[in-house]
Scaffold this motif. Structure first.
Motif, mmCIF file in Angstrom:
data_model
loop_
_atom_site.group_PDB
_atom_site.id
_atom_site.type_symbol
_atom_site.label_atom_id
_atom_site.label_comp_id
_atom_site.label_asym_id
_atom_site.label_seq_id
_atom_site.Cartn_x
_atom_site.Cartn_y
_atom_site.Cartn_z
ATOM 1 N N PRO A 32 1.064 -1.099 0.003
ATOM 2 C CA PRO A 32 0.107 0.579 -0.138
ATOM 3 C C PRO A 32 1.137 1.385 -0.041
ATOM 4 O O PRO A 32 2.057 0.928 0.194
ATOM 5 C CB PRO A 32 -0.903 0.067 1.585
ATOM 6 C CG PRO A 32 -0.283 -1.484 2.208
ATOM 7 C CD PRO A 32 0.640 -2.097 1.031
ATOM 8 N N VAL A 33 0.678 2.527 -0.678
ATOM 9 C CA VAL A 33 1.275 3.672 -0.953
ATOM 10 C C VAL A 33 0.188 4.541 -0.422
ATOM 11 O O VAL A 33 -0.933 4.552 -0.463
ATOM 12 C CB VAL A 33 1.608 3.909 -1.935
ATOM 13 C CG1 VAL A 33 2.656 2.810 -2.773
ATOM 14 C CG2 VAL A 33 0.925 3.494 -3.063
ATOM 15 N N ALA A 34 0.856 5.363 -0.256
ATOM 16 C CA ALA A 34 0.074 6.982 0.222
ATOM 17 C C ALA A 34 -0.177 7.270 -0.586
ATOM 18 O O ALA A 34 0.147 7.859 -1.515
ATOM 19 C CB ALA A 34 0.821 7.941 1.130
ATOM 20 N N VAL A 35 -1.640 7.919 -0.913
ATOM 21 C CA VAL A 35 -2.045 9.082 -1.874
ATOM 22 C C VAL A 35 -1.504 10.507 -0.880
ATOM 23 O O VAL A 35 -1.650 11.144 -0.283
ATOM 24 C CB VAL A 35 -4.087 9.373 -0.984
ATOM 25 C CG1 VAL A 35 -4.704 9.451 -2.456
ATOM 26 C CG2 VAL A 35 -3.997 6.732 -1.697
ATOM 27 N N ALA A 41 7.597 9.706 -8.822
ATOM 28 C CA ALA A 41 8.137 8.579 -10.452
ATOM 29 C C ALA A 41 6.823 9.416 -11.511
ATOM 30 O O ALA A 41 5.474 9.482 -10.323
ATOM 31 C CB ALA A 41 7.206 7.406 -9.667
ATOM 32 N N GLN A 42 7.413 9.673 -12.233
ATOM 33 C CA GLN A 42 6.059 9.679 -13.182
ATOM 34 C C GLN A 42 5.864 8.242 -13.772
ATOM 35 O O GLN A 42 5.788 7.349 -13.533
ATOM 36 C CB GLN A 42 7.121 10.655 -14.803
ATOM 37 C CG GLN A 42 7.299 12.193 -13.840
ATOM 38 C CD GLN A 42 6.311 12.827 -13.628
ATOM 39 O OE1 GLN A 42 5.177 12.978 -14.031
ATOM 40 N NE2 GLN A 42 6.789 13.408 -12.839
ATOM 41 N N PRO A 43 4.312 8.707 -14.512
ATOM 42 C CA PRO A 43 3.676 7.645 -14.709
ATOM 43 C C PRO A 43 4.717 6.595 -16.146
ATOM 44 O O PRO A 43 4.682 5.078 -15.419
ATOM 45 C CB PRO A 43 2.448 8.258 -15.523
ATOM 46 C CG PRO A 43 1.742 9.593 -15.361
ATOM 47 C CD PRO A 43 3.390 10.122 -14.882
ATOM 48 N N ALA A 44 5.043 7.317 -16.612
ATOM 49 C CA ALA A 44 6.035 6.904 -17.390
ATOM 50 C C ALA A 44 7.007 5.178 -16.860
ATOM 51 O O ALA A 44 7.527 4.611 -17.544
ATOM 52 C CB ALA A 44 6.448 7.743 -18.634
ATOM 53 N N ALA A 45 7.775 5.946 -15.671
ATOM 54 C CA ALA A 45 8.303 5.447 -15.018
ATOM 55 C C ALA A 45 7.894 4.316 -14.286
ATOM 56 O O ALA A 45 8.148 3.246 -14.470
ATOM 57 C CB ALA A 45 9.215 6.289 -13.872
ATOM 58 N N ILE A 46 6.386 4.158 -14.010
ATOM 59 C CA ILE A 46 5.925 2.945 -13.459
ATOM 60 C C ILE A 46 5.735 1.151 -15.099
ATOM 61 O O ILE A 46 4.778 1.836 -15.413
ATOM 62 C CB ILE A 46 4.452 2.959 -12.771
ATOM 63 C CG1 ILE A 46 4.964 4.257 -11.640
ATOM 64 C CG2 ILE A 46 3.863 2.028 -12.839
ATOM 65 C CD1 ILE A 46 3.603 4.744 -11.392
ATOM 66 N N ALA A 104 -8.612 5.100 -4.338
ATOM 67 C CA ALA A 104 -7.524 4.301 -4.392
ATOM 68 C C ALA A 104 -6.625 4.521 -3.797
ATOM 69 O O ALA A 104 -6.277 5.492 -3.447
ATOM 70 C CB ALA A 104 -7.304 3.895 -6.142
ATOM 71 N N ASN A 105 -5.622 3.314 -2.879
ATOM 72 C CA ASN A 105 -4.800 4.129 -2.164
ATOM 73 C C ASN A 105 -3.205 3.251 -3.126
ATOM 74 O O ASN A 105 -3.072 3.296 -2.597
ATOM 75 C CB ASN A 105 -4.824 3.178 -0.743
ATOM 76 C CG ASN A 105 -3.559 3.169 0.248
ATOM 77 O OD1 ASN A 105 -2.672 4.669 0.576
ATOM 78 N ND2 ASN A 105 -3.298 1.662 0.703
ATOM 79 N N VAL A 106 -3.033 5.035 -3.750
ATOM 80 C CA VAL A 106 -2.900 4.885 -4.654
ATOM 81 C C VAL A 106 -1.868 5.937 -4.907
ATOM 82 O O VAL A 106 -2.586 6.825 -5.016
ATOM 83 C CB VAL A 106 -2.246 3.778 -6.219
ATOM 84 C CG1 VAL A 106 -2.552 2.439 -5.830
ATOM 85 C CG2 VAL A 106 -3.937 4.833 -6.966
ATOM 86 N N THR A 107 -0.582 6.287 -5.788
ATOM 87 C CA THR A 107 -0.100 7.324 -6.104
ATOM 88 C C THR A 107 -1.243 8.271 -7.353
ATOM 89 O O THR A 107 -1.508 7.479 -7.992
ATOM 90 C CB THR A 107 1.294 7.517 -5.986
ATOM 91 O OG1 THR A 107 1.865 7.072 -7.086
ATOM 92 C CG2 THR A 107 1.725 7.137 -4.844
ATOM 93 N N ASP A 108 -0.980 9.736 -7.137
ATOM 94 C CA ASP A 108 -1.363 10.067 -8.416
ATOM 95 C C ASP A 108 -0.011 9.416 -9.766
ATOM 96 O O ASP A 108 -1.223 9.400 -10.413
ATOM 97 C CB ASP A 108 -1.004 11.175 -8.237
ATOM 98 C CG ASP A 108 -2.217 11.898 -6.880
ATOM 99 O OD1 ASP A 108 -1.697 13.040 -6.456
ATOM 100 O OD2 ASP A 108 -3.520 11.994 -7.007
ATOM 101 N N ALA A 109 0.497 9.362 -9.792
ATOM 102 C CA ALA A 109 1.634 8.626 -10.571
ATOM 103 C C ALA A 109 1.269 7.040 -10.852
ATOM 104 O O ALA A 109 0.735 6.861 -12.146
ATOM 105 C CB ALA A 109 3.290 8.772 -10.059
ATOM 106 N N ALA A 137 0.543 15.110 -13.104
ATOM 107 C CA ALA A 137 -0.094 16.970 -12.339
ATOM 108 C C ALA A 137 -1.735 16.949 -12.520
ATOM 109 O O ALA A 137 -2.108 17.418 -11.246
ATOM 110 C CB ALA A 137 0.826 17.931 -13.010
ATOM 111 N N GLU A 138 -2.078 15.835 -13.582
ATOM 112 C CA GLU A 138 -3.569 16.458 -14.345
ATOM 113 C C GLU A 138 -3.818 15.259 -13.394
ATOM 114 O O GLU A 138 -5.319 15.838 -12.811
ATOM 115 C CB GLU A 138 -4.076 16.233 -16.066
ATOM 116 C CG GLU A 138 -4.077 14.877 -16.410
ATOM 117 C CD GLU A 138 -4.015 14.187 -17.518
ATOM 118 O OE1 GLU A 138 -4.743 15.619 -18.416
ATOM 119 O OE2 GLU A 138 -3.536 13.930 -18.585
ATOM 120 N N VAL A 139 -3.275 14.516 -13.101
ATOM 121 C CA VAL A 139 -4.603 13.398 -12.099
ATOM 122 C C VAL A 139 -4.428 13.821 -10.893
ATOM 123 O O VAL A 139 -5.208 13.925 -9.837
ATOM 124 C CB VAL A 139 -3.864 12.090 -12.059
ATOM 125 C CG1 VAL A 139 -3.710 10.986 -10.722
ATOM 126 C CG2 VAL A 139 -4.050 11.418 -13.055
#
Length: 172
Positions: A32-35, A41-46, A104-109, A137-139
């Motif tokens: 689990p990660v903080a929201v 991380a940027q989405p492309a890094a995931i 959801a218990n996920v980061t914005d990225a 940023a938009e999320v």
């Protein structure tokens, strides 16, 4: 919750664990990660594998592993439908503002990466030619400003999408 729903929830939890195991998810993939806030991380890094693991952990319990949803219980299918929401700014925002995504218990990225993965996996045929992947940023912006009436917002988004489709057919 009746016995049938408890059995279904237990089965879904088992599928999520099995799916994460079979996907090669490491312990770090399922923590689990903080929201909130801008994630480092940027989405492309995931990786797509991590995005899939996030989907299995946070979405598949309702939307099913294959994205087919449970329409009889009000959970829409994602198959060949998600991409349509990318045709308007309101539709794009809506996908990350629905309670299941927003809470959801996920980061914005991670939510951006998960949503990008789901769009490309379940709805590639309906993605517009000019599709832009979600950014952190938009999320962050849209998650922080959810509609107060989610059902009303969905109706407005669908009306806007219908108007966009009509204009496209009419050549306007």
């Amino acid at each position: 919750m009746d016995g049938r729903h408890l059995v279904r929830a237990a089965a879904a939890a088992g599928v999520l664990w099995l799916g994460a195991s079979l996907s090669g998810a490491q312990a770090a993939d399922v923590r689990p990660v903080a929201v909130g806030g801008h994630a480092a991380a940027q989405p492309a890094a995931i990786t797509p594998q991590r995005a899939r693991s996030l989907y299995l952990l946070h979405c598949a319990g309702c939307h099913q592993v294959d994205g087919s949803g449970t329409p009889a219980y009000g959970v829409p299918s994602m198959i060949d439908t998600l991409g349509v929401f990318q045709r308007t700014k309101a539709g794009r925002a809506f996908l990350v503002q629905v309670p299941g995504a927003r809470n959801a218990n996920v980061t914005d990225a991670e939510l951006a990466a998960l949503t990008n993965w789901a769009l490309r996996t379940f709805s590639p045929k309906t993605l517009p030619a000019d599709f832009r992947p979600y950014t952190t940023a938009e999320v962050t912006r849209w998650r922080a400003n959810p509609p107060l009436d989610i059902a009303g917002a969905r109706t407005q988004v669908l009306v806007g999408l219908q108007m966009t489709a009509t204009r496209g057919r009419d050549g306007n």
